[in-house]
Design a protein around this motif. Structure first.
Motif, PDB file in Angstrom:
ATOM      1  N   MET A   8      96.551  72.237  -5.206  1.00 16.99           N
ATOM      2  CA  MET A   8      96.218  72.592  -3.829  1.00 16.99           C
ATOM      3  C   MET A   8      97.499  72.828  -3.046  1.00 16.99           C
ATOM      4  SD  MET A   8      94.018  70.437  -1.021  1.00 16.99           S
ATOM      5  CE  MET A   8      95.227  69.136  -0.933  1.00 16.99           C
ATOM      6  N   MET A   9      97.587  73.940  -2.388  1.00 19.78           N
ATOM      7  CA  MET A   9      98.749  74.266  -1.588  1.00 19.78           C
ATOM      8  C   MET A   9      98.599  73.677  -0.186  1.00 19.78           C
ATOM      9  SD  MET A   9     100.939  76.067  -3.354  1.00 19.78           S
ATOM     10  CE  MET A   9     101.052  77.092  -4.834  1.00 19.78           C
ATOM     11  N   SER A  10      99.740  73.477   0.479  1.00 25.03           N
ATOM     12  CA  SER A  10      99.718  72.964   1.840  1.00 25.03           C
ATOM     13  C   SER A  10      99.669  74.128   2.815  1.00 25.03           C
ATOM     14  CB  SER A  10     100.975  72.123   2.085  1.00 25.03           C
ATOM     15  OG  SER A  10     102.106  72.964   2.138  1.00 25.03           O
ATOM     16  N   ASP A  11      99.609  73.770   4.120  1.00 23.44           N
ATOM     17  CA  ASP A  11      99.628  74.802   5.155  1.00 23.44           C
ATOM     18  C   ASP A  11     101.005  75.448   5.267  1.00 23.44           C
ATOM     19  OD1 ASP A  11      97.000  74.350   5.720  1.00 23.44           O
ATOM     20  OD2 ASP A  11      97.426  72.900   7.313  1.00 23.44           O
ATOM     21  N   PHE A  12     102.051  74.730   4.866  1.00 23.69           N
ATOM     22  CA  PHE A  12     103.404  75.274   4.946  1.00 23.69           C
ATOM     23  C   PHE A  12     103.585  76.381   3.910  1.00 23.69           C
ATOM     24  CE2 PHE A  12     107.650  75.337   3.042  1.00 23.69           C
ATOM     25  CZ  PHE A  12     108.406  75.730   4.137  1.00 23.69           C
ATOM     26  N   ASN A  13     104.160  77.494   4.354  1.00 20.80           N
ATOM     27  CA  ASN A  13     104.419  78.588   3.430  1.00 20.80           C
ATOM     28  C   ASN A  13     105.648  79.358   3.899  1.00 20.80           C
ATOM     29  OD1 ASN A  13     104.028  81.665   2.627  1.00 20.80           O
ATOM     30  ND2 ASN A  13     102.944  80.421   1.113  1.00 20.80           N
ATOM     31  N   LEU A  14     106.613  79.468   3.007  1.00 19.06           N
ATOM     32  CA  LEU A  14     107.820  80.235   3.288  1.00 19.06           C
ATOM     33  C   LEU A  14     107.819  81.443   2.368  1.00 19.06           C
ATOM     34  CD1 LEU A  14     110.599  80.534   4.671  1.00 19.06           C
ATOM     35  CD2 LEU A  14     111.560  79.148   2.813  1.00 19.06           C
ATOM     36  N   LYS A  15     107.621  82.623   2.938  1.00 15.74           N
ATOM     37  CA  LYS A  15     107.528  83.855   2.159  1.00 15.74           C
ATOM     38  C   LYS A  15     108.826  84.645   2.323  1.00 15.74           C
ATOM     39  CE  LYS A  15     104.459  87.812   1.312  1.00 15.74           C
ATOM     40  NZ  LYS A  15     103.187  88.477   1.718  1.00 15.74           N
ATOM     41  N   ILE A  16     109.477  84.935   1.192  1.00 17.85           N
ATOM     42  CA  ILE A  16     110.767  85.613   1.246  1.00 17.85           C
ATOM     43  C   ILE A  16     110.791  86.766   0.243  1.00 17.85           C
ATOM     44  CG2 ILE A  16     112.131  83.650   2.048  1.00 17.85           C
ATOM     45  CD1 ILE A  16     112.872  83.065  -0.840  1.00 17.85           C
ATOM     46  N   PRO A  17     111.446  87.872   0.578  1.00 19.16           N
ATOM     47  CA  PRO A  17     111.637  88.947  -0.405  1.00 19.16           C
ATOM     48  C   PRO A  17     112.713  88.546  -1.403  1.00 19.16           C
ATOM     49  CG  PRO A  17     112.715  89.511   1.658  1.00 19.16           C
ATOM     50  CD  PRO A  17     112.003  88.213   1.902  1.00 19.16           C
ATOM     51  N   VAL A  18     112.478  88.819  -2.683  1.00 17.01           N
ATOM     52  CA  VAL A  18     113.433  88.435  -3.725  1.00 17.01           C
ATOM     53  C   VAL A  18     113.610  89.585  -4.711  1.00 17.01           C
ATOM     54  CG1 VAL A  18     112.851  85.976  -3.577  1.00 17.01           C
ATOM     55  CG2 VAL A  18     111.647  87.425  -5.223  1.00 17.01           C
ATOM     56  N   LEU A  19     114.737  89.568  -5.392  1.00 14.51           N
ATOM     57  CA  LEU A  19     114.993  90.492  -6.487  1.00 14.51           C
ATOM     58  C   LEU A  19     114.966  89.727  -7.797  1.00 14.51           C
ATOM     59  CD1 LEU A  19     117.928  92.649  -5.049  1.00 14.51           C
ATOM     60  CD2 LEU A  19     115.530  93.331  -5.320  1.00 14.51           C
ATOM     61  N   LYS A  20     114.312  90.278  -8.782  1.00 17.69           N
ATOM     62  CA  LYS A  20     114.228  89.664 -10.103  1.00 17.69           C
ATOM     63  C   LYS A  20     115.491  89.998 -10.902  1.00 17.69           C
ATOM     64  CE  LYS A  20     111.327  89.786 -14.272  1.00 17.69           C
ATOM     65  NZ  LYS A  20     110.148  90.445 -14.891  1.00 17.69           N
ATOM     66  N   VAL A  21     116.061  88.983 -11.538  1.00 19.38           N
ATOM     67  CA  VAL A  21     117.279  89.152 -12.331  1.00 19.38           C
ATOM     68  C   VAL A  21     117.014  88.657 -13.749  1.00 19.38           C
ATOM     69  CG1 VAL A  21     119.703  88.500 -12.586  1.00 19.38           C
ATOM     70  CG2 VAL A  21     118.743  88.848 -10.301  1.00 19.38           C
ATOM     71  N   SER A  53     106.530  83.218  -2.421  1.00 16.66           N
ATOM     72  CA  SER A  53     106.059  82.258  -1.419  1.00 16.66           C
ATOM     73  C   SER A  53     106.285  80.845  -1.931  1.00 16.66           C
ATOM     74  CB  SER A  53     104.562  82.463  -1.135  1.00 16.66           C
ATOM     75  OG  SER A  53     104.344  83.735  -0.560  1.00 16.66           O
ATOM     76  N   LEU A  54     106.922  80.022  -1.105  1.00 20.59           N
ATOM     77  CA  LEU A  54     107.195  78.631  -1.447  1.00 20.59           C
ATOM     78  C   LEU A  54     106.318  77.723  -0.595  1.00 20.59           C
ATOM     79  CD1 LEU A  54     111.103  78.800  -1.538  1.00 20.59           C
ATOM     80  CD2 LEU A  54     109.563  78.646  -3.505  1.00 20.59           C
TER      81      LEU A  54
END
Length: 401
Positions: free
Chosen positions: A1-14, A104-105
């Protein structure tokens, strides 16, 4: 179960031999809030990776404070990545292209009846490398230090998703053990490129002048970049030793002075009491780098006159006098015992070589005494040499030991 907190960031795959990871920029405040609590309490806790690797490396509060000061500068930057490990339970990936994703974290709390440990917001990201940089953005109570800071500070990160402790340890070892650290002498040499004055730049300028002047006692003796200069046979003194010894004559906190000058502010001139501890302070503030160079030149001309053979014998193994440890001791002797006595109340004046010579008259050391037997390598030999300069011990006391 995820929490209400969500940090969504753009990332590049390496993709690299070690596996897949993601690179991104994260707001410093967000990074502080999701970092492991053992990173936040650096001075008290030992991190899992160090237990796993058997590393007992203490975290330096001094280093954290140095970074705090650096952050406040107008040109502060952390171009190298902080390395993070994140449990896959806290991650949702949204693919945009083969290389570009949204990551998303979130904190993780297991459903009722599922025997798993929760992962709260403050433990989403385990810091593999970069703990001092993160700690510098917090105070002693784990609070964000720069709430009123007008600028936005993003920190670039490399995120490994789902790496177990063995994989994390491998990454830790690679970052901290396999990569070569930048030599301090090279760092000081690069201050020449800075447009703004600073204590370190002044000390570098003095080193360059004395290393390049054919009549100087230091002519072609200073190892400017930390490695041998092409075309030279012997360079017994490192620029790092030179700069770090001289800067004590100028500034109690070179980073603060540098930041003020970058911001267009002028550090206050030293009064008489301060000049007793930093005798070249006002020479630096007045831009008189050459005056500082001339004082050091004349002083070491006196040293050279006292022990001419030992000064010139650069090829003799164990000869202490031309080397960095001897230089450090002689500079401490200059700062604490010689210069202020020579100039009296006229602090900033340039004494001649002849004025410095009497400070070596009573020292019983001869050229042939500068041996590894009498002065062991490292700080022990340096401390013993300083005691001899000050008359606190005699040579026969050292030999008997």
């Amino acid at each position: 179960m995820m929490s209400d907190f969500n940090l969504k960031i753009p990332v590049l795959k390496v993709e690299q031999p070690i596996g897949t990871f993601f690179v991104a920029g994260i707001r410093a405040r967000d990074l502080v809030e999701i970092s492991y609590s053992d990173v936040r309490r650096l001075a008290e806790d030992q991190r899992d990776l160090e237990k796993y690797l058997g590393i007992q490396r203490p975290v330096s509060k001094r280093r954290i404070n140095e970074i705090k000061k650096y952050i406040e500068g107008d040109d502060s930057t952390f171009p190298t990545a902080v390395v993070l490990a994140v449990d896959e339970k806290c991650v949702v990936l949204e693919k945009v292209t083969d290389e570009f994703y949204y990551l998303s974290l979130s904190a993780y709390y297991p459903e009722e009846g599922i025997d798993e440990d929760p992962i709260p917001k403050g433990k989403i990201a385990k810091v593999i490398d970069g703990q001092h940089r993160i700690a510098a953005f917090m105070d002693e109570n784990d609070n964000w230090t720069f709430d009123d800071w007008a600028r936005i500070f993003d920190i670039n990160v490399s995120i490994f998703v789902g790496a177990d402790v063995a994989e994390q340890a491998n990454i830790f070892a690679t970052v901290n053990l396999a990569q070569t650290k930048v030599n301090r002498s090279l760092v000081y040499d690069l201050t020449e490129l800075a447009k703004t004055d600073s204590p370190f730049k002044t000390c570098h300028n003095v080193a360059v002048v004395l290393d390049g002047e054919p009549t100087s006692p230091f002519f072609e003796r200073i190892k400017r970049l930390g490695t041998a200069t092409p075309g030279r046979k012997r360079e017994p003194l490192t620029q790092a030793a030179f700069v770090e010894s001289l800067v004590r004559f100028i500034s109690a906190d070179p980073v603060v002075d540098r930041n003020m000058l970058i911001e267009g502010k002028r550090p206050r001139r030293a009064d008489h009491a301060e000049l007793l501890n930093r005798p070249f302070r006002n020479l630096f503030l007045d831009g008189k780098d050459l005056d500082i160079a001339e004082i050091v030149y004349n002083y070491f001309e006196a040293v050279k006159s006292k022990w001419p053979n030992s000064w010139e014998r650069l090829d003799v193994t164990g000869n202490l006098l031309p080397k960095s440890n001897s230089f450090k001791a002689l500079m401490k002797y200059l700062k604490e015992d010689v210069y202020l006595t020579a100039v009296g109340d006229d602090i900033g004046r340039i004494p001649s070589k002849e004025e410095f010579l009497p400070f070596f008259d009573g020292i019983e050391l001869k050229d042939e005494d500068f041996t590894a037997r009498n002065f062991v390598p490292g700080s022990g030999g340096q401390a013993m040499f300083l005691k001899l300069l000050r008359g606190q011990v005699k040579l026969e006391d050292i030999v008997e030991e």
